[in-house]
Design a protein around this motif. Structure first.
Motif, PDB file in Angstrom:
ATOM      1  N   GLY A 102       0.578  -1.421   0.285  1.00 13.81           N
ATOM      2  CA  GLY A 102       0.101  -0.181  -0.232  1.00 13.81           C
ATOM      3  C   GLY A 102       0.589   0.962  -0.175  1.00 13.81           C
ATOM      4  N   LEU A 103       2.213   1.553   0.460  1.00 11.45           N
ATOM      5  CA  LEU A 103       2.831   2.424  -0.235  1.00 11.45           C
ATOM      6  C   LEU A 103       3.823   2.170  -1.216  1.00 11.45           C
ATOM      7  N   ARG A 104       4.159   3.701  -1.883  1.00 16.01           N
ATOM      8  CA  ARG A 104       4.371   3.867  -3.492  1.00 16.01           C
ATOM      9  C   ARG A 104       5.747   3.194  -3.553  1.00 16.01           C
ATOM     10  N   ARG A 105       6.246   3.245  -4.693  1.00 14.33           N
ATOM     11  CA  ARG A 105       7.180   2.565  -4.564  1.00 14.33           C
ATOM     12  C   ARG A 105       8.907   3.238  -3.796  1.00 14.33           C
ATOM     13  N   ASP A 106       8.715   4.646  -4.712  1.00 14.38           N
ATOM     14  CA  ASP A 106       9.461   5.030  -3.723  1.00 14.38           C
ATOM     15  C   ASP A 106       9.373   5.874  -2.514  1.00 14.38           C
ATOM     16  N   GLU A 107       9.144   5.058  -1.539  1.00 14.71           N
ATOM     17  CA  GLU A 107       8.637   5.330  -0.858  1.00 14.71           C
ATOM     18  C   GLU A 107       9.108   4.168   0.495  1.00 14.71           C
ATOM     19  N   ALA A 108       8.234   3.645  -0.360  1.00 10.23           N
ATOM     20  CA  ALA A 108       8.723   1.914   0.956  1.00 10.23           C
ATOM     21  C   ALA A 108      10.117   1.841   0.201  1.00 10.23           C
ATOM     22  N   ASN A 109      10.991   1.880  -0.348  1.00 13.13           N
ATOM     23  CA  ASN A 109      12.792   1.909  -1.003  1.00 13.13           C
ATOM     24  C   ASN A 109      13.177   2.956   0.269  1.00 13.13           C
ATOM     25  N   PHE A 110      12.264   3.441   0.345  1.00 13.68           N
ATOM     26  CA  PHE A 110      13.028   4.706   1.349  1.00 13.68           C
ATOM     27  C   PHE A 110      13.620   3.323   2.306  1.00 13.68           C
ATOM     28  N   LEU A 111      12.332   4.038   3.180  1.00  9.55           N
ATOM     29  CA  LEU A 111      12.297   2.519   3.875  1.00  9.55           C
ATOM     30  C   LEU A 111      13.173   1.443   4.426  1.00  9.55           C
ATOM     31  N   VAL A 112      12.989   0.629   2.974  1.00 11.29           N
ATOM     32  CA  VAL A 112      14.172  -0.064   3.205  1.00 11.29           C
ATOM     33  C   VAL A 112      15.190   0.461   3.892  1.00 11.29           C
ATOM     34  N   GLU A 113      15.733   1.041   2.464  1.00 13.10           N
ATOM     35  CA  GLU A 113      17.020   1.583   2.697  1.00 13.10           C
ATOM     36  C   GLU A 113      17.535   2.047   4.150  1.00 13.10           C
ATOM     37  N   TYR A 114      16.407   3.546   4.829  1.00 13.76           N
ATOM     38  CA  TYR A 114      17.178   2.942   5.608  1.00 13.76           C
ATOM     39  C   TYR A 114      17.056   2.729   6.841  1.00 13.76           C
ATOM     40  N   PHE A 115      16.372   1.276   6.693  1.00 13.65           N
ATOM     41  CA  PHE A 115      16.207   0.584   7.668  1.00 13.65           C
ATOM     42  C   PHE A 115      17.594  -0.183   7.740  1.00 13.65           C
ATOM     43  N   LEU A 116      17.510  -0.290   6.233  1.00  7.49           N
ATOM     44  CA  LEU A 116      19.617  -0.817   6.285  1.00  7.49           C
ATOM     45  C   LEU A 116      20.447  -0.296   7.093  1.00  7.49           C
ATOM     46  N   ALA A 117      20.589   1.424   7.108  1.00  9.17           N
ATOM     47  CA  ALA A 117      21.345   1.980   7.224  1.00  9.17           C
ATOM     48  C   ALA A 117      22.166   2.359   8.188  1.00  9.17           C
ATOM     49  N   TYR A 118      20.066   2.683   8.983  1.00  3.54           N
ATOM     50  CA  TYR A 118      20.468   2.464  10.302  1.00  3.54           C
ATOM     51  C   TYR A 118      20.584   1.089  11.566  1.00  3.54           C
ATOM     52  N   ILE A 119      20.471   0.057  11.240  1.00  2.00           N
ATOM     53  CA  ILE A 119      20.840  -1.157  11.283  1.00  2.00           C
ATOM     54  C   ILE A 119      22.453  -1.120  11.392  1.00  2.00           C
ATOM     55  N   PHE A 120      22.876  -0.648  10.231  1.00  5.39           N
ATOM     56  CA  PHE A 120      24.446  -1.039   9.638  1.00  5.39           C
ATOM     57  C   PHE A 120      25.068  -0.468  11.158  1.00  5.39           C
ATOM     58  N   ALA A 121      24.563   1.144  10.748  1.00  6.18           N
ATOM     59  CA  ALA A 121      25.436   2.214  11.826  1.00  6.18           C
ATOM     60  C   ALA A 121      24.540   1.833  12.942  1.00  6.18           C
ATOM     61  N   TYR A 122      24.432   1.602  13.420  1.00  5.10           N
ATOM     62  CA  TYR A 122      24.157   1.309  14.581  1.00  5.10           C
ATOM     63  C   TYR A 122      25.251   0.340  15.469  1.00  5.10           C
ATOM     64  N   ARG A 123      25.382  -0.401  14.412  1.00  7.61           N
ATOM     65  CA  ARG A 123      25.782  -1.513  14.762  1.00  7.61           C
ATOM     66  C   ARG A 123      27.271  -1.429  14.515  1.00  7.61           C
ATOM     67  N   MET A 124      27.113  -0.742  13.778  1.00  6.73           N
ATOM     68  CA  MET A 124      29.012  -0.111  13.581  1.00  6.73           C
ATOM     69  C   MET A 124      29.840   0.350  14.653  1.00  6.73           C
ATOM     70  N   ALA A 125      28.968   1.582  15.486  1.00  2.00           N
ATOM     71  CA  ALA A 125      29.059   2.263  16.662  1.00  2.00           C
ATOM     72  C   ALA A 125      28.851   1.663  18.007  1.00  2.00           C
ATOM     73  N   ASN A 126      28.520   0.469  17.907  1.00  2.00           N
ATOM     74  CA  ASN A 126      28.325  -0.099  18.671  1.00  2.00           C
ATOM     75  C   ASN A 126      28.340  -1.626  18.946  1.00  2.00           C
TER      76      ASN A 126
END
Length: 191
Positions: free
Chosen positions: A167-191
């Motif tokens: 139900g989400l547009r492609r661009d916003e859905a892709n943004f959320l996926v990239e955001y989740f992956l980047a968030y998890i990676f940055a969090y894991r690297m910092a902690n």
């Protein structure tokens, strides 16, 4: 053919271990919800999320996070470097405004860019590109991003989680996926 079945079988292997392995999976068609009948999977709809994209993960500097978020915007929305740099100038100014604590919001970023009166044709073009993409994010994800402090995603990393993006547009859905992956990676690297 068989992509969903393969993914479900992989997830079941993670869940059926003596010590289940946590995961975060994005579900584009509500194909994984039925797994909750026999397994402790947290299923979240994208509309239920509260995210401030400008709030860095714990341990990640605002400057580093600013560059990551700008890169995600550029990649998902097809910004050229000049538009990405233009957006980062405004993000940097907003982060400076919140040096003593707190985080700017996507709406504040949009407002700062929107109220700026650019004089050169090039800067007007950069402004139009960035403002247009931010406007679409604010329209589509308004209830999700309308917050100063988002839910700490790191609290989800110790359990199996499926986030439904249908139900989400492609661009916003892709943004959320990239955001989740980047968030998890940055969090894991910092902690």
């Amino acid at each position: 053919m068989g992509k969903t079945t393969l993914i479900i079988n992989i997830l079941l292997q993670l869940l059926n271990r003596e010590e289940p392995i946590p995961f975060l999976v994005t579900d584009w068609k509500r194909d994984l919800r039925h797994l909750t009948r026999n397994h402790p999977i947290l299923v979240l709809r994208w509309e239920w999320l509260k995210i401030n994209f400008l709030q860095p993960p714990k341990g990640v500097s605002k400057k580093q996070w600013m560059m990551i978020v700008a890169d995600i915007f550029a990649h998902v929305f097809g910004f050229f470097s000049a538009s990405e740099n233009y957006m980062m100038q405004f993000m940097d100014n907003l982060y400076r405004k919140y040096e003593r604590g707190g985080y700017p919001t996507l709406q504040e970023l949009y407002d700062a860019i929107d109220k700026t009166e650019e004089k050169s044709r090039r800067y007007i073009e950069y402004q139009d590109v960035v403002r247009n993409r931010l406007a679409s994010m604010l329209i589509v994800l308004k209830d999700v991003v309308d917050c100063r402090v988002g839910f700490p995603l790191e609290e989800l990393l110790d359990q199996p989680v499926a986030i439904e993006l249908d139900g989400l547009r492609r661009d916003e859905a892709n943004f959320l996926v990239e955001y989740f992956l980047a968030y998890i990676f940055a969090y894991r690297m910092a902690n």
